[in-house]
Enzyme design. Sequence first.
Site, PDB file in Angstrom:
ATOM      1  N   GLU A  33      -3.358 -14.356   1.429  1.00 39.43           N
ATOM      2  CA  GLU A  33      -3.526 -13.617   2.433  1.00 39.43           C
ATOM      3  C   GLU A  33      -5.169 -13.804   3.080  1.00 39.43           C
ATOM      4  O   GLU A  33      -5.410 -13.752   4.125  1.00 39.43           O
ATOM      5  CB  GLU A  33      -3.400 -12.064   2.449  1.00 39.43           C
ATOM      6  CG  GLU A  33      -3.486 -11.355   3.561  1.00 39.43           C
ATOM      7  CD  GLU A  33      -3.233  -9.856   3.412  1.00 39.43           C
ATOM      8  OE1 GLU A  33      -2.972  -9.145   2.201  1.00 39.43           O
ATOM      9  OE2 GLU A  33      -2.894  -9.088   4.474  1.00 39.43           O
TER      10      GLU A  33
ATOM     11  N   SER B 222       0.769  -1.367  -0.009  1.00 42.68           N
ATOM     12  CA  SER B 222      -0.056  -0.110  -0.061  1.00 42.68           C
ATOM     13  C   SER B 222       0.959   1.296   0.047  1.00 42.68           C
ATOM     14  O   SER B 222       2.100   1.252   0.705  1.00 42.68           O
ATOM     15  CB  SER B 222      -1.029   0.056   1.495  1.00 42.68           C
ATOM     16  OG  SER B 222      -1.731  -1.150   1.239  1.00 42.68           O
TER      17      SER B 222
HETATM   18  C1  LIG Z   1      -5.053  -4.063  10.013  1.00 42.96           C
HETATM   19  C2  LIG Z   1      -4.481  -3.865   8.587  1.00 42.96           C
HETATM   20  C3  LIG Z   1      -3.324  -4.241   8.238  1.00 42.96           C
HETATM   21  C4  LIG Z   1      -2.703  -3.743   7.154  1.00 42.96           C
HETATM   22  N1  LIG Z   1      -1.334  -4.396   6.887  1.00 42.96           N
HETATM   23  C5  LIG Z   1      -1.056  -4.009   5.799  1.00 42.96           C
HETATM   24  C6  LIG Z   1       0.390  -4.399   5.231  1.00 42.96           C
HETATM   25  O1  LIG Z   1       0.914  -5.306   5.908  1.00 42.96           O
HETATM   26  N2  LIG Z   1       0.868  -4.059   4.012  1.00 42.96           N
HETATM   27  C7  LIG Z   1       0.269  -3.399   3.058  1.00 42.96           C
HETATM   28  O2  LIG Z   1       1.039  -2.937   2.251  1.00 42.96           O
HETATM   29  N3  LIG Z   1      -0.799  -2.568   3.429  1.00 42.96           N
HETATM   30  C8  LIG Z   1      -1.737  -3.167   4.533  1.00 42.96           C
HETATM   31  N4  LIG Z   1      -2.805  -2.533   4.852  1.00 42.96           N
HETATM   32  C9  LIG Z   1      -3.233  -1.512   4.138  1.00 42.96           C
HETATM   33  C10 LIG Z   1      -4.597  -1.928   3.416  1.00 42.96           C
HETATM   34  O3  LIG Z   1      -4.300  -2.964   2.435  1.00 42.96           O
HETATM   35  C11 LIG Z   1      -5.055  -0.965   2.815  1.00 42.96           C
HETATM   36  O4  LIG Z   1      -5.573  -0.175   3.753  1.00 42.96           O
HETATM   37  C12 LIG Z   1      -6.481  -1.601   2.121  1.00 42.96           C
HETATM   38  O5  LIG Z   1      -6.138  -1.991   0.750  1.00 42.96           O
HETATM   39  C13 LIG Z   1      -7.535  -0.121   1.669  1.00 42.96           C
HETATM   40  O6  LIG Z   1      -6.623   0.982   0.908  1.00 42.96           O
HETATM   41  P1  LIG Z   1      -6.673   2.433   1.394  1.00 42.96           P
HETATM   42  O7  LIG Z   1      -6.474   2.583   3.093  1.00 42.96           O
HETATM   43  O8  LIG Z   1      -5.909   3.265   0.679  1.00 42.96           O
HETATM   44  O9  LIG Z   1      -8.265   2.722   1.221  1.00 42.96           O
HETATM   45  P2  LIG Z   1      -8.743   3.475  -0.113  1.00 42.96           P
HETATM   46  O10 LIG Z   1      -8.424   2.437  -1.188  1.00 42.96           O
HETATM   47  O11 LIG Z   1      -8.535   4.871  -0.306  1.00 42.96           O
HETATM   48  O12 LIG Z   1     -10.386   3.083   0.108  1.00 42.96           O
HETATM   49  C14 LIG Z   1     -11.276   4.085   0.786  1.00 42.96           C
HETATM   50  C15 LIG Z   1     -12.911   3.462   0.717  1.00 42.96           C
HETATM   51  O13 LIG Z   1     -13.025   3.564  -0.770  1.00 42.96           O
HETATM   52  C16 LIG Z   1     -13.565   2.167  -1.043  1.00 42.96           C
HETATM   53  N5  LIG Z   1     -13.371   1.877  -2.579  1.00 42.96           N
HETATM   54  C17 LIG Z   1     -12.125   2.208  -2.958  1.00 42.96           C
HETATM   55  N6  LIG Z   1     -12.166   1.558  -4.230  1.00 42.96           N
HETATM   56  C18 LIG Z   1     -13.313   0.947  -4.458  1.00 42.96           C
HETATM   57  C19 LIG Z   1     -13.985   0.380  -5.509  1.00 42.96           C
HETATM   58  N7  LIG Z   1     -13.288   0.248  -6.657  1.00 42.96           N
HETATM   59  N8  LIG Z   1     -15.315   0.112  -5.500  1.00 42.96           N
HETATM   60  C20 LIG Z   1     -15.978   0.060  -4.374  1.00 42.96           C
HETATM   61  N9  LIG Z   1     -15.310   0.948  -3.088  1.00 42.96           N
HETATM   62  C21 LIG Z   1     -14.182   1.307  -3.272  1.00 42.96           C
HETATM   63  C22 LIG Z   1     -12.881   1.262  -0.119  1.00 42.96           C
HETATM   64  O14 LIG Z   1     -13.624   0.051   0.078  1.00 42.96           O
HETATM   65  C23 LIG Z   1     -12.808   2.085   1.099  1.00 42.96           C
HETATM   66  O15 LIG Z   1     -14.012   1.919   1.793  1.00 42.96           O
HETATM   67  C24 LIG Z   1      -3.410  -2.782   5.903  1.00 42.96           C
HETATM   68  C25 LIG Z   1      -4.538  -2.154   6.531  1.00 42.96           C
HETATM   69  C26 LIG Z   1      -5.138  -2.730   7.945  1.00 42.96           C
HETATM   70  C27 LIG Z   1      -6.355  -2.143   8.233  1.00 42.96           C
END
Ligand SMILES: Cc1cc2nc3c(=O)[nH]c(=O)nc-3n(C[C@H](O)[C@H](O)[C@H](O)COP(=O)(O)OP(=O)(O)OC[C@H]3O[C@@H](n4cnc5c(N)ncnc54)[C@H](O)[C@@H]3O)c2cc1C
Length: 411
Positions: free
Chosen positions: A257, A142
Amino acid sequence: MTDQGTNADTPEQAAFREEVRAFLSANAEPKGEASMWAVNFHTDADDAARDFEAGRAWQGKLFANGLAGLTYPTELGGRGGQPWHETIYREEAAGFQASSGFIASTIAMLGPTLMKWGTDEQRSPLLPRLLSGEDAWCQLFSEPGAGSDLAGLATRAVRDGDEFVVSGQKVWNSAAQWCSKGMLVVRTDPDLPKHRGVTFLLVDMDSPGIEVRPLVQPTGAQHFNEVFLSNVRVPVANVLGEVNDGWHVARTVLSNESAFIGGGGRGSVYGRLVALARQHGRTGDPVIRQQLAAGYTREKLLDVMGERILAAVRRREVPPMDPSILKLYVAENAVRNGNLAMAIGGASVVAAPEGDEVSGWAQAELLGRFGISIGGGTNEVQRNNLAERALGLPREMRNDHEVPWREVPRS
Ligand SMILES: Cc1cc2nc3c(=O)[nH]c(=O)nc-3n(C[C@H](O)[C@H](O)[C@H](O)COP(=O)(O)OP(=O)(O)OC[C@H]3O[C@@H](n4cnc5c(N)ncnc54)[C@H](O)[C@@H]3O)c2cc1C
């Protein structure tokens, strides 16, 4: 352990069960009343680091006793066993404090990925070190501008002879502050469409130019980090899969995962919810009883689905159902369980004094109930995956799939 499992054992399975029982009795503490309410995070960074190392040490002990990587080939450090070895181990270990903690998730994510995409030169040294816990791997996927839309990632890798020079920022990287290695996805060709110019690198976390900054959560825990990369040199030999084809490798990690998150290791939340209801005198309440019964049913369904998916992953087969469904189910279950803990305990659970371990557990269920709906891909993304991959519905409308990544507008 279940009597049913024991009675159904073949002689070979019974012998393995005995071996596991003897190992656990000699090396692990049985789960007691206290461990029942343990939460899986620490608010003190040193405690968290110690816990991480304890998980790693346990994995090392499993490895030394021939009980790590049960289904991996013996020449790569595994036992060369069958999925039933894993089932029996899990049944027996359920009654003990016997967890590898975060290490278990890295093995689940990277192990099958190395088997699928790794070269012999990569697998031979890396798999034994992965299975023994000697190497702990974090996921560097991410970015501030690329989460759900991971393929839009901007961390840049430019080739310089036999090395890539990497610069950019990652975020939310679980346990990166303690890991020695990272699974890193980078942009190697900005002129290709976004899914095609991505490469998967295996990186040493102590490489010059990597800075890891822990993030503090509302619970006080520091589970994840920001990772900054400034001109980090990574050998081309560390590419997993092909240059510019890292998207498929990353998808393998993400699918593993989801299978891992859905597949178990959670312990029974139902048992604790019932104990909480007893403590608060709520077992006679018909609404609570109904919700507990529903929780029990969900937990059993999850166990069965998880076992089916994990057995397929261990056999390196395509799972019988998309792991997204399990990840989604676990996430929704976590929210319901957190809500139910509150419905049972009410305000007294949240307002209880510090040090009250039952309340501490209920509070953690409440505060932590949404994390799993985000980590490893959000519920919405899992639903998209299910719609497109499992149900074959039309793909989401996108205008950025065929244009060069560098022309895609970004915030
Ligand atoms: C406990 C935890 C552990 C994690 N561990 C890791 C890790 O080890 N390594 C790593 O790289 N990342 C990690 N992450 C990050 C995680 O993969 C991201 O937070 C996640 O993929 C969402 O991305 P974002 O936070 O950028 O949210 P965004 O992508 O910005 O999403 C924001 C909102 O928009 C919605 N949304 C986005 N796109 C769409 C779509 N196409 N259709 C419908 N809704 C949509 C999402 O569902 C969400 O509700 C972790 C997160 C958590 C909470």
